[in-house]
Design a protein around this motif. Structure first.
Motif, PDB file in Angstrom:
ATOM      1  N   ALA A 182       0.789  -0.989   0.176  1.00 32.39           N
ATOM      2  CA  ALA A 182       0.101  -0.099  -0.111  1.00 32.39           C
ATOM      3  C   ALA A 182       1.051   1.359   0.147  1.00 32.39           C
ATOM      4  CB  ALA A 182      -0.751  -0.074   1.101  1.00 32.39           C
ATOM      5  N   ALA A 183       1.912   1.259   0.916  1.00 33.25           N
ATOM      6  CA  ALA A 183       2.870   2.371   0.670  1.00 33.25           C
ATOM      7  C   ALA A 183       3.461   2.747  -0.669  1.00 33.25           C
ATOM      8  CB  ALA A 183       3.696   2.222   1.796  1.00 33.25           C
ATOM      9  N   LYS A 184       4.051   1.602  -1.254  1.00 31.31           N
ATOM     10  CA  LYS A 184       4.605   1.647  -2.527  1.00 31.31           C
ATOM     11  C   LYS A 184       3.656   2.149  -3.629  1.00 31.31           C
ATOM     12  CE  LYS A 184       8.719  -0.649  -2.277  1.00 31.31           C
ATOM     13  NZ  LYS A 184      10.033  -0.266  -2.700  1.00 31.31           N
ATOM     14  N   SER A 185       2.490   1.791  -3.488  1.00 31.45           N
ATOM     15  CA  SER A 185       1.307   2.042  -4.403  1.00 31.45           C
ATOM     16  C   SER A 185       0.875   3.597  -4.183  1.00 31.45           C
ATOM     17  CB  SER A 185       0.180   1.351  -4.212  1.00 31.45           C
ATOM     18  OG  SER A 185      -1.068   1.770  -5.040  1.00 31.45           O
ATOM     19  N   ALA A 186       0.986   4.006  -3.058  1.00 31.24           N
ATOM     20  CA  ALA A 186       0.912   5.470  -2.477  1.00 31.24           C
ATOM     21  C   ALA A 186       1.876   6.365  -3.216  1.00 31.24           C
ATOM     22  CB  ALA A 186       0.317   5.700  -1.197  1.00 31.24           C
ATOM     23  N   ALA A 187       2.895   5.916  -2.968  1.00 29.94           N
ATOM     24  CA  ALA A 187       4.243   6.796  -3.478  1.00 29.94           C
ATOM     25  C   ALA A 187       4.336   6.728  -4.935  1.00 29.94           C
ATOM     26  CB  ALA A 187       5.492   6.077  -2.991  1.00 29.94           C
ATOM     27  N   HIS A 188       3.948   5.578  -5.618  1.00 40.29           N
ATOM     28  CA  HIS A 188       3.750   5.807  -7.261  1.00 40.29           C
ATOM     29  C   HIS A 188       2.731   6.689  -7.574  1.00 40.29           C
ATOM     30  CE1 HIS A 188       4.198   4.637 -11.173  1.00 40.29           C
ATOM     31  NE2 HIS A 188       3.166   4.177 -11.373  1.00 40.29           N
ATOM     32  N   ARG A 189       1.862   6.617  -6.971  1.00 40.33           N
ATOM     33  CA  ARG A 189       0.630   7.569  -7.309  1.00 40.33           C
ATOM     34  C   ARG A 189       0.782   8.763  -7.157  1.00 40.33           C
ATOM     35  NH1 ARG A 189      -4.188   5.126  -8.354  1.00 40.33           N
ATOM     36  NH2 ARG A 189      -5.641   6.823  -7.864  1.00 40.33           N
ATOM     37  N   ALA A 190       1.430   9.218  -6.267  1.00 39.75           N
ATOM     38  CA  ALA A 190       2.056  10.588  -5.767  1.00 39.75           C
ATOM     39  C   ALA A 190       3.039  11.177  -6.734  1.00 39.75           C
ATOM     40  CB  ALA A 190       2.367  10.620  -4.290  1.00 39.75           C
ATOM     41  N   ALA A 191       3.946  10.103  -7.099  1.00 40.92           N
ATOM     42  CA  ALA A 191       5.030  10.356  -8.034  1.00 40.92           C
ATOM     43  C   ALA A 191       4.320  10.923  -9.392  1.00 40.92           C
ATOM     44  CB  ALA A 191       5.765   9.298  -7.959  1.00 40.92           C
TER      45      ALA A 191
ATOM     46  N   GLY B 112     -14.224   3.962 -23.799  1.00 37.98           N
ATOM     47  CA  GLY B 112     -13.434   3.389 -24.998  1.00 37.98           C
ATOM     48  C   GLY B 112     -12.539   4.420 -25.696  1.00 37.98           C
ATOM     49  N   THR B 113     -12.700   5.773 -25.124  1.00 41.42           N
ATOM     50  CA  THR B 113     -11.805   6.783 -25.863  1.00 41.42           C
ATOM     51  C   THR B 113     -10.300   6.927 -25.175  1.00 41.42           C
ATOM     52  OG1 THR B 113     -13.683   8.440 -25.791  1.00 41.42           O
ATOM     53  CG2 THR B 113     -11.944   9.281 -25.888  1.00 41.42           C
ATOM     54  N   ARG B 114      -9.559   7.018 -25.846  1.00 41.63           N
ATOM     55  CA  ARG B 114      -7.998   7.263 -25.683  1.00 41.63           C
ATOM     56  C   ARG B 114      -7.559   8.580 -25.649  1.00 41.63           C
ATOM     57  NH1 ARG B 114      -2.925   4.201 -28.341  1.00 41.63           N
ATOM     58  NH2 ARG B 114      -1.434   5.040 -27.079  1.00 41.63           N
ATOM     59  N   PHE B 115      -7.153   9.104 -24.611  1.00 41.40           N
ATOM     60  CA  PHE B 115      -6.763  10.718 -24.301  1.00 41.40           C
ATOM     61  C   PHE B 115      -5.179  10.769 -23.651  1.00 41.40           C
ATOM     62  CE2 PHE B 115      -9.389  10.091 -21.062  1.00 41.40           C
ATOM     63  CZ  PHE B 115      -9.070  11.176 -20.048  1.00 41.40           C
ATOM     64  N   ARG B 116      -4.648  11.992 -23.996  1.00 41.45           N
ATOM     65  CA  ARG B 116      -3.483  12.248 -23.179  1.00 41.45           C
ATOM     66  C   ARG B 116      -4.069  13.128 -22.122  1.00 41.45           C
ATOM     67  NH1 ARG B 116       2.076  13.561 -24.198  1.00 41.45           N
ATOM     68  NH2 ARG B 116       2.889  15.571 -23.319  1.00 41.45           N
ATOM     69  N   ALA B 117      -3.601  13.025 -20.795  1.00 37.18           N
ATOM     70  CA  ALA B 117      -4.137  13.857 -19.630  1.00 37.18           C
ATOM     71  C   ALA B 117      -3.072  14.073 -18.760  1.00 37.18           C
ATOM     72  CB  ALA B 117      -5.133  12.825 -19.024  1.00 37.18           C
ATOM     73  N   ARG B 118      -3.322  15.344 -18.244  1.00 39.24           N
ATOM     74  CA  ARG B 118      -2.517  15.614 -16.984  1.00 39.24           C
ATOM     75  C   ARG B 118      -2.965  15.008 -15.692  1.00 39.24           C
ATOM     76  NH1 ARG B 118       2.406  18.012 -16.899  1.00 39.24           N
ATOM     77  NH2 ARG B 118       1.609  18.761 -18.777  1.00 39.24           N
ATOM     78  N   LEU B 119      -2.306  14.595 -14.760  1.00 42.19           N
ATOM     79  CA  LEU B 119      -2.892  14.095 -13.577  1.00 42.19           C
ATOM     80  C   LEU B 119      -2.631  14.786 -12.568  1.00 42.19           C
ATOM     81  CD1 LEU B 119      -1.269  10.406 -14.226  1.00 42.19           C
ATOM     82  CD2 LEU B 119      -3.558  11.261 -14.831  1.00 42.19           C
ATOM     83  N   ALA B 120      -3.679  14.904 -11.662  1.00 34.98           N
ATOM     84  CA  ALA B 120      -3.771  15.640 -10.335  1.00 34.98           C
ATOM     85  C   ALA B 120      -4.080  14.651  -9.196  1.00 34.98           C
ATOM     86  CB  ALA B 120      -4.608  16.782 -10.633  1.00 34.98           C
ATOM     87  N   LEU B 121      -3.475  14.574  -8.291  1.00 39.40           N
ATOM     88  CA  LEU B 121      -3.561  13.716  -7.165  1.00 39.40           C
ATOM     89  C   LEU B 121      -4.469  14.637  -5.906  1.00 39.40           C
ATOM     90  CD1 LEU B 121      -3.312  11.207  -5.611  1.00 39.40           C
ATOM     91  CD2 LEU B 121      -1.111  12.083  -4.463  1.00 39.40           C
ATOM     92  N   ALA B 122      -5.737  14.178  -5.627  1.00 39.10           N
ATOM     93  CA  ALA B 122      -6.430  14.863  -4.723  1.00 39.10           C
ATOM     94  C   ALA B 122      -7.418  13.808  -3.823  1.00 39.10           C
ATOM     95  CB  ALA B 122      -7.815  15.653  -5.271  1.00 39.10           C
ATOM     96  N   ASP B 123      -7.015  13.896  -2.676  1.00 45.67           N
ATOM     97  CA  ASP B 123      -7.753  12.991  -1.523  1.00 45.67           C
ATOM     98  C   ASP B 123      -7.299  11.436  -1.987  1.00 45.67           C
ATOM     99  OD1 ASP B 123      -8.739  15.105   0.043  1.00 45.67           O
ATOM    100  OD2 ASP B 123     -10.702  15.078  -1.562  1.00 45.67           O
ATOM    101  N   GLY B 124      -6.284  11.329  -2.235  1.00 45.31           N
ATOM    102  CA  GLY B 124      -5.853   9.772  -2.685  1.00 45.31           C
ATOM    103  C   GLY B 124      -6.292   9.269  -4.073  1.00 45.31           C
TER     104      GLY B 124
END
Length: 85
Positions: free
Chosen positions: A18-27, A64-76
């Motif tokens: 869980a810690a590794k997963s959270a760190a990857h998402r935050a990165a 089914g749509t594929r798109f380029r996105a900017r990621l933002a982390l909020a509330d996990g």
């Protein structure tokens, strides 16, 4: 190995995962991702190229749509905002 030791070790491994997963998402926060919408409607979800589950911010993007996105982390959770091409 005793059942208590097995239970303790399993708990430790789940916590480490869980810690590794959270760190990857935050990165990934603030980065760009290739996203495919895998579930539409009110419970819409997308999947990134590295298999992270994201929430598309535009409710009009169909499944089914594929798109380029900017990621933002909020509330996990990671949110994916479509970028202009």
């Amino acid at each position: 190995v005793s059942p208590a030791d097995i239970t303790q070790r399993a708990r430790e491994l789940r916590a480490a995962g869980a810690a590794k997963s959270a760190a990857h998402r935050a990165a990934r926060h603030g980065g760009v991702a290739d996203v495919v919408v895998v579930r539409g409607g009110a419970q819409r979800e997308g999947l990134t190229e590295d298999y992270l589950t994201v929430i598309p911010t535009d409710p009009g993007i169909p499944r089914g749509t594929r798109f380029r996105a900017r990621l933002a982390l909020a509330d996990g959770a990671l949110f994916a905002s479509a970028e202009a091409l």
